[in-house]
Design an enzyme around this catalytic site. Structure first.
Site, PDB file in Angstrom:
ATOM      1  N   LYS A  13       0.822  -1.214   0.000  1.00 29.59           N
ATOM      2  CA  LYS A  13       0.000   0.000   0.000  1.00 29.59           C
ATOM      3  C   LYS A  13       0.854   1.262   0.000  1.00 29.59           C
ATOM      4  O   LYS A  13       0.584   2.193  -0.753  1.00 29.59           O
ATOM      5  CB  LYS A  13      -0.937   0.023   1.220  1.00 29.59           C
ATOM      6  CG  LYS A  13      -1.871  -1.174   1.318  1.00 29.59           C
ATOM      7  CD  LYS A  13      -2.874  -1.025   2.456  1.00 29.59           C
ATOM      8  CE  LYS A  13      -2.238  -0.996   3.830  1.00 29.59           C
ATOM      9  NZ  LYS A  13      -1.630  -2.265   4.260  1.00 29.59           N
ATOM     10  N   ARG A  88      -9.645   0.585   9.498  1.00 26.16           N
ATOM     11  CA  ARG A  88      -9.137  -0.751   9.765  1.00 26.16           C
ATOM     12  C   ARG A  88     -10.163  -1.605  10.503  1.00 26.16           C
ATOM     13  O   ARG A  88      -9.896  -2.779  10.784  1.00 26.16           O
ATOM     14  CB  ARG A  88      -7.897  -0.650  10.645  1.00 26.16           C
ATOM     15  CG  ARG A  88      -6.572  -0.957   9.949  1.00 26.16           C
ATOM     16  CD  ARG A  88      -5.510  -0.839  11.024  1.00 26.16           C
ATOM     17  NE  ARG A  88      -4.224  -1.394  10.696  1.00 26.16           N
ATOM     18  CZ  ARG A  88      -3.268  -0.737  10.049  1.00 26.16           C
ATOM     19  NH1 ARG A  88      -3.478   0.450   9.562  1.00 26.16           N
ATOM     20  NH2 ARG A  88      -2.084  -1.304   9.892  1.00 26.16           N
ATOM     21  N   ARG A 127      11.921  -6.223   3.871  1.00 27.42           N
ATOM     22  CA  ARG A 127      11.813  -4.774   4.053  1.00 27.42           C
ATOM     23  C   ARG A 127      12.665  -4.311   5.239  1.00 27.42           C
ATOM     24  O   ARG A 127      13.372  -3.313   5.150  1.00 27.42           O
ATOM     25  CB  ARG A 127      10.341  -4.379   4.286  1.00 27.42           C
ATOM     26  CG  ARG A 127      10.165  -2.903   4.634  1.00 27.42           C
ATOM     27  CD  ARG A 127       8.735  -2.440   4.468  1.00 27.42           C
ATOM     28  NE  ARG A 127       7.942  -2.610   5.672  1.00 27.42           N
ATOM     29  CZ  ARG A 127       6.637  -2.367   5.755  1.00 27.42           C
ATOM     30  NH1 ARG A 127       5.965  -1.985   4.695  1.00 27.42           N
ATOM     31  NH2 ARG A 127       5.980  -2.545   6.878  1.00 27.42           N
ATOM     32  N   ARG A 140       9.803  -0.941  14.895  1.00 30.82           N
ATOM     33  CA  ARG A 140       9.798  -1.913  15.994  1.00 30.82           C
ATOM     34  C   ARG A 140       8.825  -3.060  15.747  1.00 30.82           C
ATOM     35  O   ARG A 140       8.992  -4.154  16.285  1.00 30.82           O
ATOM     36  CB  ARG A 140       9.425  -1.218  17.302  1.00 30.82           C
ATOM     37  CG  ARG A 140      10.500  -0.282  17.826  1.00 30.82           C
ATOM     38  CD  ARG A 140       9.947   0.564  18.969  1.00 30.82           C
ATOM     39  NE  ARG A 140       9.457  -0.240  20.078  1.00 30.82           N
ATOM     40  CZ  ARG A 140      10.200  -0.561  21.128  1.00 30.82           C
ATOM     41  NH1 ARG A 140      11.441  -0.168  21.208  1.00 30.82           N
ATOM     42  NH2 ARG A 140       9.691  -1.283  22.105  1.00 30.82           N
ATOM     43  N   ARG A 150      -0.013  -8.683  13.566  1.00 30.82           N
ATOM     44  CA  ARG A 150      -0.608  -7.660  12.698  1.00 30.82           C
ATOM     45  C   ARG A 150      -1.442  -8.303  11.592  1.00 30.82           C
ATOM     46  O   ARG A 150      -2.525  -7.811  11.254  1.00 30.82           O
ATOM     47  CB  ARG A 150       0.493  -6.779  12.103  1.00 30.82           C
ATOM     48  CG  ARG A 150       1.030  -5.771  13.126  1.00 30.82           C
ATOM     49  CD  ARG A 150       2.406  -5.254  12.773  1.00 30.82           C
ATOM     50  NE  ARG A 150       2.455  -4.561  11.498  1.00 30.82           N
ATOM     51  CZ  ARG A 150       3.574  -4.380  10.788  1.00 30.82           C
ATOM     52  NH1 ARG A 150       4.724  -4.852  11.224  1.00 30.82           N
ATOM     53  NH2 ARG A 150       3.538  -3.732   9.665  1.00 30.82           N
TER      54      ARG A 150
HETATM   55  P1  ADP Z   1       1.066  -1.750   8.290  1.00 32.87           P
HETATM   56  O1  ADP Z   1       2.421  -1.859   7.727  1.00 32.87           O
HETATM   57  O2  ADP Z   1       0.661  -2.923   9.110  1.00 32.87           O
HETATM   58  O3  ADP Z   1       0.044  -1.373   7.273  1.00 32.87           O
HETATM   59  P2  ADP Z   1       0.762   0.816   9.660  1.00 32.87           P
HETATM   60  O4  ADP Z   1       1.985   1.633   9.538  1.00 32.87           O
HETATM   61  O5  ADP Z   1      -0.424   1.198   8.853  1.00 32.87           O
HETATM   62  O6  ADP Z   1       1.162  -0.670   9.420  1.00 32.87           O
HETATM   63  O7  ADP Z   1       0.299   0.760  11.190  1.00 32.87           O
HETATM   64  C1  ADP Z   1       1.164   0.354  12.230  1.00 32.87           C
HETATM   65  C2  ADP Z   1       0.377   0.203  13.540  1.00 32.87           C
HETATM   66  O8  ADP Z   1      -0.304   1.435  13.838  1.00 32.87           O
HETATM   67  C3  ADP Z   1      -0.731  -0.841  13.521  1.00 32.87           C
HETATM   68  O9  ADP Z   1      -0.251  -2.123  13.795  1.00 32.87           O
HETATM   69  C4  ADP Z   1      -1.663  -0.296  14.621  1.00 32.87           C
HETATM   70  O10 ADP Z   1      -1.187  -0.587  15.905  1.00 32.87           O
HETATM   71  C5  ADP Z   1      -1.588   1.192  14.428  1.00 32.87           C
HETATM   72  N1  ADP Z   1      -2.638   1.689  13.502  1.00 32.87           N
HETATM   73  C6  ADP Z   1      -2.441   2.277  12.291  1.00 32.87           C
HETATM   74  N2  ADP Z   1      -3.606   2.613  11.721  1.00 32.87           N
HETATM   75  C7  ADP Z   1      -4.576   2.215  12.580  1.00 32.87           C
HETATM   76  C8  ADP Z   1      -5.997   2.259  12.576  1.00 32.87           C
HETATM   77  N3  ADP Z   1      -6.674   2.779  11.538  1.00 32.87           N
HETATM   78  N4  ADP Z   1      -6.666   1.751  13.654  1.00 32.87           N
HETATM   79  C9  ADP Z   1      -6.020   1.228  14.681  1.00 32.87           C
HETATM   80  N5  ADP Z   1      -4.682   1.144  14.757  1.00 32.87           N
HETATM   81  C10 ADP Z   1      -3.956   1.630  13.731  1.00 32.87           C
END
Ligand code: ADP
Length: 193
Positions: A13, A88, A127, A140, A150
């Protein structure tokens, strides 16, 4: 143009969002980036989110909804935006629908990245390694254990959004396993831009 990018962690994404920003001249609104900035700045939201993010779970809906509501009010988001990592949960999607309805704004499309979950862990390990090699700090939560949490959070809380947006006729699916340029092309076709 108002778009949502939907797909599991590691689906690509962020890569495609960067290309869409270039092409469409509208900002990428990544809740992950916004939350990491809050953690870094040690704001009250950041302090609350840090431990949740470190273990790979989702931050409470009301917290992220408030962040997004404020962000889409900013001038650069007036003409459009690319939501990456939000919504999400179904609760977040409903909150977003309310926010947009209040502003008489409509979503143009929700792009679903279809991927084989088995290869996601490999992608994330790669990555993290590449980030490290560039001398940049590795996230982290980019390690195999947390990554599994996740993916599980995605499966249980976010995947239902595929149905949610499909029922509303807004879903466009692309093959996230295809080479990067092909995914870009598929998105371009899907949004007619
Ligand atoms: P990913 O690489 O999994 O897409 P993101 O950078 O989007 O990761 O998000 C990292 C973390 O931030 C998630 O694991 C969550 O803890 C938190 N987070 C991000 N966006 C949301 C959301 N819309 N609702 C709840 N938690 C979120």
């Amino acid at each position: 143009m108002r778009l949502i990018l939907l797909g599991p962690p590691g689906a690509g994404k962020g890569t495609q969002a960067a290309r869409l920003v270039e092409r469409l001249g509208i900002p990428q609104l990544s809740t992950g980036d916004m939350l990491r900035a809050a953690v870094e700045a040690r704001t009250p939201v950041g302090l609350q989110a840090k431990e949740i993010m470190d273990r790979g779970s989702l931050v409470p809906d009301e917290v992220v909804v408030a962040i997004v509501a404020a962000r889409i009010e900013e001038p650069d988001a007036r003409k459009g935006f690319i939501l990456d990592g939000f919504p999400r949960t179904v609760g977040q999607a409903e909150a977003l629908d309310r926010m947009l309805a209040e502003k008489f704004i409509q979503l143009d499309a929700v792009i679903e990245f279809r991927v084989d979950e088995n290869i996601l862990v490999d992608r994330i390990v790669r990555r993290a390694k590449e980030t490290e090699e560039r001398g940049e700090p590795v996230r982290r939560d980019d390690n195999p254990e947390v990554f599994r949490t996740r993916v599980e959070a995605y499966r249980q809380q976010t995947a239902p959004l595929v149905d949610y947006y499909s029922r509303k006729g807004q879903l466009r699916s692309v093959d996230g396993m295809a080479p990067i340029d092909e995914v870009t092309e598929a998105i371009r076709t899907a949004i007619g831009a």
